[in-house]
Design a protein around this motif. Structure first.
Motif, PDB file in Angstrom:
ATOM      1  N   TYR A  60     -30.922   5.139 -21.545  1.00 53.16           N
ATOM      2  CA  TYR A  60     -30.030   5.760 -22.541  1.00 53.16           C
ATOM      3  C   TYR A  60     -29.047   4.725 -23.099  1.00 53.16           C
ATOM      4  O   TYR A  60     -28.875   4.609 -24.327  1.00 53.16           O
ATOM      5  N   PHE A  61     -28.413   3.976 -22.228  1.00 51.56           N
ATOM      6  CA  PHE A  61     -27.433   2.991 -22.702  1.00 51.56           C
ATOM      7  C   PHE A  61     -28.104   1.869 -23.502  1.00 51.56           C
ATOM      8  O   PHE A  61     -27.538   1.388 -24.494  1.00 51.56           O
ATOM      9  N   ALA A 110     -28.723   3.275 -26.871  1.00 53.20           N
ATOM     10  CA  ALA A 110     -27.490   3.531 -27.623  1.00 53.20           C
ATOM     11  C   ALA A 110     -26.956   2.263 -28.284  1.00 53.20           C
ATOM     12  O   ALA A 110     -26.296   2.338 -29.329  1.00 53.20           O
ATOM     13  N   LYS A 133     -26.523   2.596 -32.094  1.00 50.44           N
ATOM     14  CA  LYS A 133     -25.098   2.833 -32.335  1.00 50.44           C
ATOM     15  C   LYS A 133     -24.803   4.329 -32.486  1.00 50.44           C
ATOM     16  O   LYS A 133     -24.118   4.773 -33.411  1.00 50.44           O
ATOM     17  N   SER A 134     -25.360   5.073 -31.528  1.00 50.64           N
ATOM     18  CA  SER A 134     -25.199   6.530 -31.564  1.00 50.64           C
ATOM     19  C   SER A 134     -25.303   7.064 -30.152  1.00 50.64           C
ATOM     20  O   SER A 134     -25.988   6.493 -29.300  1.00 50.64           O
ATOM     21  N   TYR A 135     -24.583   8.194 -29.917  1.00 55.98           N
ATOM     22  CA  TYR A 135     -24.683   8.858 -28.613  1.00 55.98           C
ATOM     23  C   TYR A 135     -25.744   9.954 -28.606  1.00 55.98           C
ATOM     24  O   TYR A 135     -26.182  10.390 -27.547  1.00 55.98           O
TER      25      TYR A 135
END
Length: 955
Positions: A884-885, A888, A892-894
């Protein structure tokens, strides 16, 4: 993408010499490392346990257990790093305490702390040897070598010792063990009538031998002109020399020699009757063994060279044969051949597919990334970095990596090729084409690295074993980043996309193939994929519901039994092994008869299977029968390469025909190496009666389950024994218990008078009654003993003799008395996982209710599974967080990473359905693969998402 990466890519693209030097360097280092990497049939793991052994000559299991073992356990209570402590005490040899270490603890530190505690104990029995504290060693069978023929045992043993010396002289062979041999012995047998006729006892005979044969202290005569040794004794070495020892001097001065009244034989110790046969002949076996530091292929090659030289040396008599079998190095050699074939196949497939869709030059340079990646991985596997060997699991990692490592190279090659076709063959377009997809391919690889790294960190001894492949894949993926981002662009920078085929028929034909392929792909896109995408987008909620339903159905399949769970799969071996344990009152003759029955049943199984296939000639290439204990033995065999049936079929047939031989306590037939017990249940309680009753109930339940065989336990009452207790009359005659025990030992086991070195052998001299006077209970009841003044009295007049059993072994685990029940499990019928679940549901609650103070623990595979499963779940969650990280960062998004990660559940769906379609059980390798999928399946989604983003900004 970072400015630094943007600077490195153009530099390498413009400096092809540097890229080529890096390519050549890595491949060269890998080639040099190939010869240095250890090869193992099965990966060796660092030891995780210690043993504390205390041996002594007398005492009882009860005394040692309540004394030595408990004392050792108490001393070790505050030592850090201990997982479990298991002690075993026997009536004859002493106490052994096994200390299992916690994961991630240093064994050397634990060894130092345990040694300090044990050395501080001052209450060991006076006749106990110094405690021995050792690390468990990692050993692996490499090769069996058999000397066999219808000759005397002395001939075979002499040849075996010579061959062992030659083997150990080879620098590649470090350990050899001889099986089926006996210790040489000078046997002095003299009956009671002869002793009484000369007024002697067995002790007098022993004294006479020691007085006339032995090495005494040597005096030295010396001054400034002389040095001379004075020796007044001589060691007897041969039976003729022992026969000449004077025993009695008569009144007339004549002497009675030992040979006049005793039967003296130069023979072998028969205290442990040994049976050793090979292909129907008397045999001695030598087993070549490797440790974690040996290369099995070199060890076997060295051993076979010695065997060949021994055959050609003329040392073998005409009626003695020498052969080697069960070569474990073939496993890794065949795996390496498979790896080479797969690598070549993968190279060809990648090249052909890319050449069909793109360009021959692009295809070649993309495929050339495989040698760079694989040879580079070989280099970094060495002891200076990962410290891995080439074994069954690391080679599996290479095979798995074949389908993954070229993904980013293909994407970059396609991107560069497309841009150069559209805008021209320039270095700038090569750099732009590389940078356009550098970010998604880089993070796509990193997500896969994260998943495989998580697998490599799975804890548990078995988990660590099965996860070795993940380290190899991780190294391959990291090297693929270097190759695809730096080396590949430098090669594509000189690509000519506008070269005319001219009149070359091969080029023109290949262009026609590319044209047809391209048209076919476009047709699939236009007629099938495109419309399907439109329908899915139009009915997106229905599609979500359908795939959610498929996901729920697939996940439920292991829970409902549609897909079976077998956490540790059986890995088929090259041999079949029947292990036999007889009941404690069985004689060695019964053991040998049972082994002979198993041998004949093996030939019957082979005959029946060959009759079914109308085949001629036995499919059993080698068959070894070996017993080195009164109540146990084994039969091992290896089939021919062209056997008309597989090893599993033969194993089941042999097991069915053998049944349970008469007098057998346990019998198992298996062809898979047992790393841990398939089923092992430990019962613990402070009440021996509870342990016995619960253990019997457990055994009875297991015996009704078809998948269970080879049930083994430590519930037997123990060895049959005649108990001798001094009577009042015996004590009045001056007997003590020690005095009585010594005379019984002399009479029926014999007393070792002395030991001496003869050539390479240590020879014992043993004095005893003849065999015919010490073979039955009546011989004991009719025996005589002597008082301290030499008066001969019947044994029954000084001691009460009763028959009974004594528990020869007492086991404790973490301070509690313990009983274990273990068994083999036929995983084609029921997996160990399913069996444990069934017992926990149906039997354990009943036993707990009936015996409230009973502790029931499932060890063996169940314990390893519980430990490894917990770690795998934690590592899977960790992998998801890292993925996930990583997603991201470029997005540049959660929220967007969650959209991409929705591919992960459907990767799991595919894995489960694949097991169902192919009728495979979900095991540890399957679960490792599912964790790895978490990193692999997001790659396509990330690339697709990235292209949407690039198109939207007008790239």
């Amino acid at each position: 993408m970072s400015s630094r990466m943007r600077g490195i890519i153009p530099w390498f693209a413009q400096n092809s010499m540097a890229a080529n030097l890096l390519l050549i360097l890595i491949i060269s280092l890998g080639l040099m490392q190939m010869g240095k990497l250890r090869k193992e049939a099965f990966p060796s793991l660092s030891p995780n346990s210690l043993t504390v052994s205390v041996t002594y000559d007398s005492g009882s299991a009860q005394q040692s257990e309540e004394g030595l073992a408990i004392k050792i356990e108490e001393e070790l209570e505050d030592v850090l790093g201990i997982k479990t402590i298991t002690s075993s005490s026997t009536t004859t040899t002493g106490t052994t305490v096994t200390i299992e270490m916690k994961d991630d603890y240093d064994l050397d530190t634990l060894l130092r702390d345990v040694k300090a505690k044990v050395d501080a104990i001052s209450t060991f029995p006076t006749d106990a040897d110094k405690p021995v504290i050792e690390k468990a060693e990692c050993e692996e069978h490499a090769l069996w070598i058999q000397l066999y023929g219808e000759v005397g045992r002395h001939t075979l043993q002499t040849l075996a010792e010579e061959l062992k010396d030659d083997l150990l002289a080879n620098s590649n062979v470090n350990r050899v063990e001889i099986s089926g041999d006996l210790d040489p012995m000078i046997s002095v047998e003299i009956d009671e009538a002869q002793l009484q006729s000369y007024g002697l006892s067995l002790s007098d005979v022993e004294d006479a031998i020691n007085n006339e044969s032995g090495s005494s202290r040597t005096a030295v005569l010396r001054d400034k002109n002389l040095y001379l040794q004075l020796k007044a004794s001589e060691q007897a070495y041969l039976k003729e020399e022992f026969a000449a020892i004077p025993l009695v001097t008569l009144e007339d001065g004549s002497q009675i020699h030992l040979g006049d009244v005793a039967k003296i034989d130069d023979t072998f110790d028969d205290e442990t009757p040994t049976l050793s046969r090979f292909n129907g002949h008397t045999s001695i076996a030598l087993q070549v063994i490797t440790t974690g530091e040996d290369d099995i292929s070199r060890t076997v090659a060295g051993a076979k060279k010695v065997v060949a030289e021994f055959k050609n040396s003329g040392s073998l008599p005409d009626n003695v044969k020498l052969t080697s079998w069960y070569d474990r190095s073939t496993t890794i050699i065949e795996r390496l051949k498979l790896l080479a074939e797969n690598a070549l196949t993968g190279f060809i497939i990648v090249f052909v597919l890319l050449a069909m869709f793109l360009n021959v030059s692009v295809a070649f340079w993309v495929a050339m990334g495989l040698p760079f990646i694989f040879f580079g991985t070989l280099y970094f596997m060495g002891d200076s970095f990962a410290g891995l060997s080439l074994n069954e699991f690391t080679t599996f990692g290479f095979i798995m990596a074949l389908g993954i490592v070229v993904d980013d190279a293909v994407v970059i090659g396609e991107s560069v090729y497309t841009l150069r076709v559209k805008e021209g063959d320039t270095i700038e377009n090569t750099i732009r084409g590389t940078q356009a997809v550098a970010v998604p391919t880089l993070f796509g690889v990193l997500t896969t690295v994260a998943a495989f790294y998580a697998i490599s960190q799975v804890s548990g001894h078995m988990g660590e074993l099965y996860s070795q492949f993940a380290i190899v894949v991780t190294i391959c993926l990291v090297l693929s980043v270097i190759e695809s981002k730096l080396i590949l662009p430098s090669h594509l920078a000189h690509l000519n996309t506008r070269q005319s085929p001219g009149k070359n028929p091969v080029q023109r034909g290949w262009m026609w193939v590319q044209k047809i392929t391209d048209q076919s792909l476009n047709l699939v896109n236009e007629r099938i994929y495109g419309p399907l995408i439109k329908i899915s987008l139009h009915h997106r909620y229905a599609v979500l519901v359908v795939f959610a339903g498929i996901f729920i159905f697939a996940v439920s399949m292991p829970l409902t039994g549609m897909v079976r769970m077998s956490f540790f799969p059986d890995i088929p071996g090259d041999t079949v092994r029947a292990e036999l344990t007889m009941k404690n009152d069985a004689s060695y003759g019964q053991t040998h008869a049972a082994l002979a029955l198993l041998e004949s049943r093996a030939h019957e199984a082979d005959q029946e299977l060959r009759d079914a296939d109308d085949d001629k000639g036995s499919a059993i290439a080698y068959l070894q029968v070996l017993s080195e204990a009164d109540q146990s033995g084994s039969v091992k065999l290896q089939l021919t390469e062209d056997a008309p049936y597989d090893i599993d079929t033969f194993t089941r047939k042999w097991r069915a025909l053998s049944g349970m031989p008469e007098g057998a306590k346990t019998m198992s037939v298996r062809n898979a190496p047992a790393m841990v017990d398939a089923l092992r249940i430990e019962l613990r309680s402070s009440d021996d009666t509870v342990l016995t009753l619960a253990g019997e109930a457990l055994k009875n339940r297991l015996s009704t389950i078809a998948a269970v065989s080879g049930i083994e336990d430590n519930l037997e009452p123990g060895q049959p024994q005649l108990f001798m207790e001094l009577t009042a009359q015996g004590r009045a005659l001056g007997f003590t218990t020690d005095m009585l025990a010594e005379q019984v030992l002399q009479a029926f086991s014999g007393q070792v008078v002395q030991r001496f070195q003869r050539s390479v052998d240590e020879v014992e001299v043993k004095v005893r009654y003849p065999q015919g006077a010490r073979k039955s209970v009546s011989d004991v009841l009719n025996a005589d003993v002597r008082t301290s003044d030499g008066t001969v009295v019947p044994l029954t007049s000084v001691a009460n003799i009763t028959y009974g059993y004594t528990r020869d072994t007492i086991t404790c685990i973490d301070g509690k008395r313990a009983v274990y029940v273990s068994a083999d499990v036929d995983k084609d019928i029921m997996s160990s996982t399913e069996l444990v679940a069934q017992l926990q549901k149906q039997l354990v609650p009943k036993l707990k209710q009936q015996y409230p103070n009973l502790d029931i623990d499932f060890s063996g595979e169940a314990e390893e599974q519980a430990e490894t499963e917990t770690s795998m779940v934690n590592m899977f969650i960790l992998a998801l967080f890292i993925i996930y990280f990583l997603l991201a960062i470029p997005l540049k998004s959660y929220i967007q990473p969650f959209l991409i990660m929705t591919a992960i559940p459907f990767g799991i769906v595919g894995a489960v359905l694949g097991h169902w379609v192919n009728d495979l059980s979900l095991g540890i390798l399957s679960l490792n693969g599912i964790i790895a999928l978490a990193g692999v399946v997001v790659n396509d989604s990330l690339l697709l998402f990235w292209w949407f983003t690039m198109i939207s900004v007008g790239f």
